[in-house]
Design an enzyme around this catalytic site. Structure first.
Site, PDB file in Angstrom:
ATOM      1  N   CYS A  15      29.959  -3.725  20.390  1.00 46.67           N
ATOM      2  CA  CYS A  15      30.673  -3.025  19.323  1.00 46.67           C
ATOM      3  C   CYS A  15      30.627  -3.862  18.050  1.00 46.67           C
ATOM      4  O   CYS A  15      30.542  -5.089  18.097  1.00 46.67           O
ATOM      5  CB  CYS A  15      32.132  -2.852  19.689  1.00 46.67           C
ATOM      6  SG  CYS A  15      32.390  -1.961  21.206  1.00 46.67           S
ATOM      7  N   ARG A  52      23.289  -4.467  16.434  1.00 42.74           N
ATOM      8  CA  ARG A  52      23.998  -4.999  17.597  1.00 42.74           C
ATOM      9  C   ARG A  52      23.867  -4.085  18.819  1.00 42.74           C
ATOM     10  O   ARG A  52      24.153  -4.493  19.933  1.00 42.74           O
ATOM     11  CB  ARG A  52      25.475  -5.177  17.254  1.00 42.74           C
ATOM     12  CG  ARG A  52      25.689  -6.220  16.179  1.00 42.74           C
ATOM     13  CD  ARG A  52      27.082  -6.130  15.615  1.00 42.74           C
ATOM     14  NE  ARG A  52      28.097  -6.550  16.561  1.00 42.74           N
ATOM     15  CZ  ARG A  52      28.561  -7.784  16.674  1.00 42.74           C
ATOM     16  NH1 ARG A  52      28.095  -8.724  15.898  1.00 42.74           N
ATOM     17  NH2 ARG A  52      29.496  -8.079  17.554  1.00 42.74           N
ATOM     18  N   TRP A  88      29.826   0.288  21.639  1.00 45.47           N
ATOM     19  CA  TRP A  88      28.929   0.070  22.780  1.00 45.47           C
ATOM     20  C   TRP A  88      29.856   0.177  23.978  1.00 45.47           C
ATOM     21  O   TRP A  88      30.660  -0.708  24.232  1.00 45.47           O
ATOM     22  CB  TRP A  88      28.317  -1.321  22.656  1.00 45.47           C
ATOM     23  CG  TRP A  88      27.226  -1.649  23.609  1.00 45.47           C
ATOM     24  CD1 TRP A  88      25.897  -1.341  23.478  1.00 45.47           C
ATOM     25  CD2 TRP A  88      27.329  -2.384  24.830  1.00 45.47           C
ATOM     26  NE1 TRP A  88      25.191  -1.838  24.537  1.00 45.47           N
ATOM     27  CE2 TRP A  88      26.035  -2.481  25.384  1.00 45.47           C
ATOM     28  CE3 TRP A  88      28.391  -2.973  25.525  1.00 45.47           C
ATOM     29  CZ2 TRP A  88      25.772  -3.131  26.577  1.00 45.47           C
ATOM     30  CZ3 TRP A  88      28.130  -3.632  26.716  1.00 45.47           C
ATOM     31  CH2 TRP A  88      26.829  -3.705  27.225  1.00 45.47           C
ATOM     32  N   ASN A 107      36.671  -4.447  19.339  1.00 48.34           N
ATOM     33  CA  ASN A 107      35.531  -4.960  20.091  1.00 48.34           C
ATOM     34  C   ASN A 107      36.106  -5.908  21.135  1.00 48.34           C
ATOM     35  O   ASN A 107      36.888  -6.789  20.804  1.00 48.34           O
ATOM     36  CB  ASN A 107      34.590  -5.714  19.135  1.00 48.34           C
ATOM     37  CG  ASN A 107      33.473  -6.447  19.854  1.00 48.34           C
ATOM     38  OD1 ASN A 107      33.205  -6.186  21.024  1.00 48.34           O
ATOM     39  ND2 ASN A 107      32.814  -7.352  19.161  1.00 48.34           N
ATOM     40  N   GLY A 108      35.759  -5.709  22.409  1.00 49.78           N
ATOM     41  CA  GLY A 108      36.289  -6.574  23.463  1.00 49.78           C
ATOM     42  C   GLY A 108      36.747  -5.745  24.643  1.00 49.78           C
ATOM     43  O   GLY A 108      36.451  -4.550  24.726  1.00 49.78           O
ATOM     44  N   GLU A 151       9.303 -15.506  28.953  1.00 51.23           N
ATOM     45  CA  GLU A 151       9.706 -14.948  27.657  1.00 51.23           C
ATOM     46  C   GLU A 151       8.790 -13.787  27.254  1.00 51.23           C
ATOM     47  O   GLU A 151       9.261 -12.765  26.742  1.00 51.23           O
ATOM     48  CB  GLU A 151       9.698 -16.070  26.602  1.00 51.23           C
ATOM     49  CG  GLU A 151      10.030 -15.665  25.185  1.00 51.23           C
ATOM     50  CD  GLU A 151      11.404 -15.025  24.999  1.00 51.23           C
ATOM     51  OE1 GLU A 151      12.217 -15.005  25.934  1.00 51.23           O
ATOM     52  OE2 GLU A 151      11.649 -14.493  23.900  1.00 51.23           O
ATOM     53  N   LYS A 155      10.160 -10.043  26.585  1.00 53.71           N
ATOM     54  CA  LYS A 155       9.957  -9.321  25.315  1.00 53.71           C
ATOM     55  C   LYS A 155       9.391  -7.930  25.605  1.00 53.71           C
ATOM     56  O   LYS A 155       9.831  -6.938  25.035  1.00 53.71           O
ATOM     57  CB  LYS A 155       8.993 -10.062  24.373  1.00 53.71           C
ATOM     58  CG  LYS A 155       9.528 -11.302  23.724  1.00 53.71           C
ATOM     59  CD  LYS A 155      10.506 -11.058  22.608  1.00 53.71           C
ATOM     60  CE  LYS A 155      11.931 -11.067  23.059  1.00 53.71           C
ATOM     61  NZ  LYS A 155      12.648 -12.277  23.191  1.00 53.71           N
ATOM     62  N   GLU A 167      12.019  -5.618  27.185  1.00 51.56           N
ATOM     63  CA  GLU A 167      13.101  -5.247  26.268  1.00 51.56           C
ATOM     64  C   GLU A 167      12.717  -4.150  25.299  1.00 51.56           C
ATOM     65  O   GLU A 167      13.486  -3.225  25.058  1.00 51.56           O
ATOM     66  CB  GLU A 167      13.481  -6.458  25.403  1.00 51.56           C
ATOM     67  CG  GLU A 167      14.361  -7.450  26.055  1.00 51.56           C
ATOM     68  CD  GLU A 167      14.670  -8.563  25.092  1.00 51.56           C
ATOM     69  OE1 GLU A 167      15.844  -8.735  24.786  1.00 51.56           O
ATOM     70  OE2 GLU A 167      13.748  -9.257  24.627  1.00 51.56           O
ATOM     71  N   HIS A 174       1.881 -16.488  46.335  1.00 49.77           N
ATOM     72  CA  HIS A 174       2.943 -16.403  47.340  1.00 49.77           C
ATOM     73  C   HIS A 174       3.640 -15.046  47.308  1.00 49.77           C
ATOM     74  O   HIS A 174       4.742 -14.905  47.828  1.00 49.77           O
ATOM     75  CB  HIS A 174       3.956 -17.532  47.127  1.00 49.77           C
ATOM     76  CG  HIS A 174       3.346 -18.890  47.281  1.00 49.77           C
ATOM     77  ND1 HIS A 174       2.985 -19.409  48.498  1.00 49.77           N
ATOM     78  CD2 HIS A 174       2.965 -19.808  46.355  1.00 49.77           C
ATOM     79  CE1 HIS A 174       2.438 -20.602  48.331  1.00 49.77           C
ATOM     80  NE2 HIS A 174       2.413 -20.868  47.023  1.00 49.77           N
ATOM     81  N   LYS A 215      22.689  -6.967  20.519  1.00 49.72           N
ATOM     82  CA  LYS A 215      22.193  -8.216  19.947  1.00 49.72           C
ATOM     83  C   LYS A 215      22.987  -9.412  20.451  1.00 49.72           C
ATOM     84  O   LYS A 215      22.432 -10.399  20.870  1.00 49.72           O
ATOM     85  CB  LYS A 215      22.234  -8.134  18.422  1.00 49.72           C
ATOM     86  CG  LYS A 215      21.749  -9.401  17.721  1.00 49.72           C
ATOM     87  CD  LYS A 215      20.280  -9.652  17.972  1.00 49.72           C
ATOM     88  CE  LYS A 215      19.785 -10.941  17.370  1.00 49.72           C
ATOM     89  NZ  LYS A 215      18.514 -11.358  17.977  1.00 49.72           N
TER      90      LYS A 215
END
Ligand code: F6R
Length: 610
Positions: free
Chosen positions: A2, A27, A74, A100-101, A482, A486, A489, A505, A605
């Site tokens: 949020c 965000r 969010w 927010n929270g 990474e 990427k 995402e 393996h 974000k």
């Protein structure tokens, strides 16, 4: 997560609120809303969808008032519906709240409030706050009623609150969720982060946990939850508003990838003096202490965790300090073995990741020293750690971290040089070579960015593939992780990163002619030859081989379908160069698939809740 913005001014605030919210879009969110006060009455507009979509339906810019709050949600408690979008109000429509929270004791509070006759409209935890303030408003002002309400609340919050009967006051409060106050001329702001209000002011105050701010257009007071007034430092932000704009690039992600040479040059600037590394005074850890540490534990999440793995490699290989890397979210729930000679390092772009903050707090309980590597000045993580080294990447708006990652690697490299020197694990010549190596990186990165036709070709050919594998070894194993992250995402293609030798393996079972396999295999004395063998194994099974290797390579060139060259550098620095083609590959695949890489679905974000 949020995002919150609020403005109180001597003029109509609708545009500032709208722009503030638009700057918070990165965000990640699912619904938006705004509330204005005019003639002691609220006008509230909200809806599900992106800001522009909801704006088309409700025309936010038609609203007016000299005070207002805005929110992008969010969702955590309650589905993605218009009713659950913020702001939320009390029974009498006099108190309006954006949050927010997570309010952890909201169900007990809600039951109690219902018993007292309050009517709830949404399924959110936030609405409890509006009703709880309503319970306490009788005979007191909004800040007193807010304080009384917050003393009953458990959990995390960043809040913006309006009271229709005191229409000149904007109240804000924070506990474990980021919130800043911006100081303007004849106007004041609250916001979840700096870029949101940077076009209007660069003077900010960082609220600390359990603080309440009361803003009018010309005044600002900050109190603790005990009611005592506090004096706070005003920070001047050095980022300019232009840095938080796209500057002609199609997306922030692309702009930020291209900013990396500059961001690294900035991160090195004035930190290298002759053969020494000099960090600013916030670093604060003394040489005597740095000589004594016998272990380093690094905590981080996501991409920052990958940077930590590269750091582990550097610190053990060169400074010879045993180093462990922990997921911050796991570290906080175990009983780590830490003693006074363990240094705990937290790595975070935002400085507001809830799990990393909690891991740092956990470490502090053991009395150890803590150091943060962070991109956002004054953020929570920097304020709770003993020392700080800032990455100087500038505002990172794209949800997928790019320039923050490479600047984190640059800082870890500088820290490794410093520790190697203090602890005499490298001689002066080796230190000099390391310094020369990093000094070349900005130009070398530029050359990687200047020539990326092969990446575009791969994006064109393989954007419809459903899976891919990324393989690397040593310092480039984290780069495989990474690269895979990427791609997942921003393009939603399933991707796995593995140490190259580990492939046999298990993951080798997946390889067939539809599987792109990206090898990160720059020249080194340790594993290059071994990776050649791994490439053969993939080739034998028909996999599509894409390789990132060092300029001038003759051997891999014969085996791979696609070759991407990076300039020759020291092995420990190859990771900084090798990750850039992978960022570009992920970006261009996402773009070809028609996804907006700046706002990947379901992602936020900075993850400010657990
Ligand atoms: C990935 C990404 C995330 C963050 C993670 C930690 O591209 O951006 O994985 O790295 O959420 O965030 P910070 O570094 O802000 O603590």
């Amino acid at each position: 997560m949020c995002g919150i913005v609020g403005v109180v001014s001597n003029a109509n605030v609708n545009e500032k609120l709208f722009n503030g919210l638009s700057n918070l879009e990165y965000r990640g969110y699912d619904s938006v809303g705004m509330c204005f006060v005019k003639n002691s009455k609220f006008t509230i507009k909200k809806g599900v969808g992106k800001l522009e979509e909801v704006h088309k339906r409700v025309d936010f810019l038609k609203l007016n008032g000299n005070i207002g709050i805005g929110h992008c949600r969010w969702s955590t408690h309650g589905g993605v519906t218009e009713k659950n979008a913020h702001p939320h109000v009390d029974c009498k429509n006099k108190i309006s709240v954006v949050h927010n929270g997570i309010i952890e004791n909201y169900s007990e509070l809600k039951e109690e409030l219902i018993r007292k006759g309050h009517k709830f409209y949404s399924q959110t935890d936030t609405e409890v706050i509006a009703h709880l303030i309503e319970e306490n408003i009788m005979g007191s002002n909004i800040e007193e009623a807010t304080r009384a309400a917050l003393n009953k609340i458990e959990g995390s919050y960043a809040l913006g609150i309006l009271y229709a009967d005191e229409p000149s006051k904007l109240v804000a409060a924070r506990n474990e969720s980021p919130l800043i106050v911006g100081i303007g001329k004849n106007e004041n702001f609250i916001a979840s982060d700096v870029p949101s209000i940077l076009s209007y002011t660069n003077k900010v105050i960082y609220l600390d946990d359990k603080e309440i701010a009361v803003l009018t257009k010309n005044k600002l007071k900050i109190f603790g939850l005990d009611g005592n007034e506090k004096k706070k430092k005003i920070h001047t932000i050095s980022w300019n508003a232009e840095a938080a704009k796209k500057s002609g690039y199609k997306h922030f992600m692309l702009k930020e990838i291209f900013e990396q040479p500059h961001a690294i040059a900035d991160t090195l600037n004035e930190r290298i003096a002759n053969n020494h590394i000099v960090f600013e005074k916030e670093f604060s850890l003394k040489e005597d202490y740095l000589k004594k540490i016998d272990r380093i534990v690094i905590v981080a999440c996501g991409t920052s965790w990958h940077a930590a793995l590269v750091g582990e490699f550097m610190l053990e290989e060169l400074a010879k300090i045993p180093t462990e890397v922990e997921y911050a979210s796991e570290f906080r729930y175990r009983h780590p073995l830490l003693d006074k000679n363990t240094l705990v390092i937290a790595i975070s772009q935002s400085g507001e990741t809830a799990d990393t903050i909690a891991a740092l707090k956990e470490a502090k309980k053991y009395g150890v020293k803590t150091l943060s590597i962070c991109n956002v000045m004054g953020s929570s993580i920097t304020r709770i750690s003993d020392g700080v080294i800032y990455t100087r990447a500038g505002p990172e708006i794209g949800v997928a971290s790019t320039k923050a990652f490479t600047t984190q690697l640059a800082v870890l490299y500088l820290l490794t040089i410093l520790l190697s020197k203090i602890r005499k694990t490298l001689n002066e010549k080796q230190i000099k070579d390391m310094i020369e190596g990093i000094r070349k990186i900005p130009l070398q990165l530029q050359s990687v960015l200047d020539e990326y036709d092969e990446i575009l070709k791969c994006a064109e050919l393989y954007h419809h593939k459903l899976n891919s594998i990324y393989l690397g070894r040593g310092v480039n194993f984290p780069i495989a992780l990474e690269g895979a992250l990427k791609l997942k995402e921003v393009s939603y293609i399933h991707a796995e990163g593995y140490p190259a030798a580990e492939m046999k393996h298990g993951p080798i079972a997946l390889i067939d002619k539809n599987m792109p396999v990206v090898f990160i295999a720059p020249h080194d004395i340790y594993t290059y030859k071994k990776v050649l063998g791994n490439i053969e194994e993939v080739k034998a099974r028909g996999g599509i081989i894409i390789v990132i290797t060092t300029e001038g390579d003759k051997e891999i060139t014969k085996k791979a379908k696609h070759i991407i060259f990076i300039p020759k550098t020291l092995y420990t620095l190859s990771s900084i160069l090798a990750v850039v083609p992978l960022q570009l590959l992920a970006y261009h695949i996402a773009d070809k698939l028609g996804h907006n890489p700046d706002l990947p679905k379901n992602l936020a974000k900075s993850v400010t809740v657990e």
